[in-house]
Design a protein around this motif. Structure first.
Motif, PDB file in Angstrom:
ATOM      1  N   GLU A  54      42.015  69.357 -10.549  1.00  0.00           N
ATOM      2  CA  GLU A  54      41.186  68.705 -11.545  1.00  0.00           C
ATOM      3  C   GLU A  54      40.516  67.464 -10.959  1.00  0.00           C
ATOM      4  OE1 GLU A  54      42.002  66.470 -15.742  1.00  0.00           O
ATOM      5  OE2 GLU A  54      43.058  68.353 -15.374  1.00  0.00           O
TER       6      GLU A  54
ATOM      7  N   ALA B  50      39.020  63.856 -11.312  1.00  0.00           N
ATOM      8  CA  ALA B  50      39.332  62.738 -12.211  1.00  0.00           C
ATOM      9  C   ALA B  50      38.598  61.480 -11.757  1.00  0.00           C
ATOM     10  CB  ALA B  50      40.833  62.484 -12.227  1.00  0.00           C
TER      11      ALA B  50
ATOM     12  N   PHE C 218      40.443  64.152  -6.441  1.00  0.00           N
ATOM     13  CA  PHE C 218      40.854  65.518  -6.775  1.00  0.00           C
ATOM     14  C   PHE C 218      41.746  66.034  -5.657  1.00  0.00           C
ATOM     15  CE2 PHE C 218      37.001  65.986  -4.291  1.00  0.00           C
ATOM     16  CZ  PHE C 218      37.216  67.093  -3.485  1.00  0.00           C
TER      17      PHE C 218
ATOM     18  N   HIS D 183      31.085  67.524  -9.574  1.00  0.00           N
ATOM     19  CA  HIS D 183      31.599  68.836  -9.168  1.00  0.00           C
ATOM     20  C   HIS D 183      30.912  69.331  -7.890  1.00  0.00           C
ATOM     21  CE1 HIS D 183      28.015  70.261 -11.346  1.00  0.00           C
ATOM     22  NE2 HIS D 183      28.136  71.351 -10.627  1.00  0.00           N
TER      23      HIS D 183
END
Length: 194
Positions: free
Chosen positions: A125, A127, A139, A102
């Motif tokens: 999202e 992935a 993403f 992230h």
């Protein structure tokens, strides 16, 4: 229209044409961008570094105002995706080899926000994906540029030997993103990393 006015208009048009970037066709064979090898799946044009984001290797199908594919390769620990040298008003986040997924998303999005003076309007999202034979990530995100053009971006990348390789495909949200993304995604998912 008199001959002098006509000559003036022709000179103006020729001058404007000389200012347009001169793209080079990307051959439809394996291309090596640093450690990254890709096989183009459609016709791409190489963008002159003077017209690319951060002078990074960039390709386009329809011109950089409509779409672009930018390669950020060999990013080492402590480096940013883009250099702020000569850009005192811009501060880019730096890559750390121990970043969590992230945090990589935030780094890419913030880099685009700073470079393009854009507002990130939506993060997609995150992935897992195999990229260049390595466990990687992908993403999407949406952003709006100061000219109020809504854009979408697809990001794929991986870390190999603590070095980050990321590719960003971005395009106008209306028409161009959905039209080119399947080909770009297919090409990038099939990439190799030395």
């Amino acid at each position: 229209m008199g001959p002098i006015l006509r000559s003036g208009i022709i000179a103006l048009l020729l001058g404007l044409a000389a200012c347009a970037p001169q793209y080079a066709v990307v051959e439809n064979t394996q291309q090596q961008i640093g450690p990254l090898g890709v096989n183009p799946t459609q016709q791409w044009n190489e963008v002159p570094k003077t017209h690319s984001i951060g002078r990074k290797p960039t390709w386009t199908v329809n011109g950089v105002t409509l779409d672009s594919l930018t390669f950020f390769v060999d990013v080492k620990d402590g480096e940013a995706l883009l250099s702020s040298q000569g850009k005192e008003d811009k501060s880019y986040p730096t890559y750390a080899s121990d970043m969590l997924p992230h945090e990589l998303v935030e780094m890419v999005e913030k880099t685009f926000a700073v470079e393009l003076s854009a507002n990130i309007s939506e993060s997609g999202e995150l992935a897992p994906v195999t990229f260049g034979g390595q466990p990687g990530f992908e993403f999407e995100f949406r952003y709006i540029t100061p000219d109020e053009l809504k854009r979408r971006a697809y990001v794929i990348g991986a870390i190999k030997n603590e070095t980050l390789n990321v590719v960003v495909f971005q395009a106008a949200a209306l028409h161009y993103f959905d039209k080119i993304l399947p080909s770009a995604r297919s090409m990038l998912r099939g990439a190799s990393v030395e």
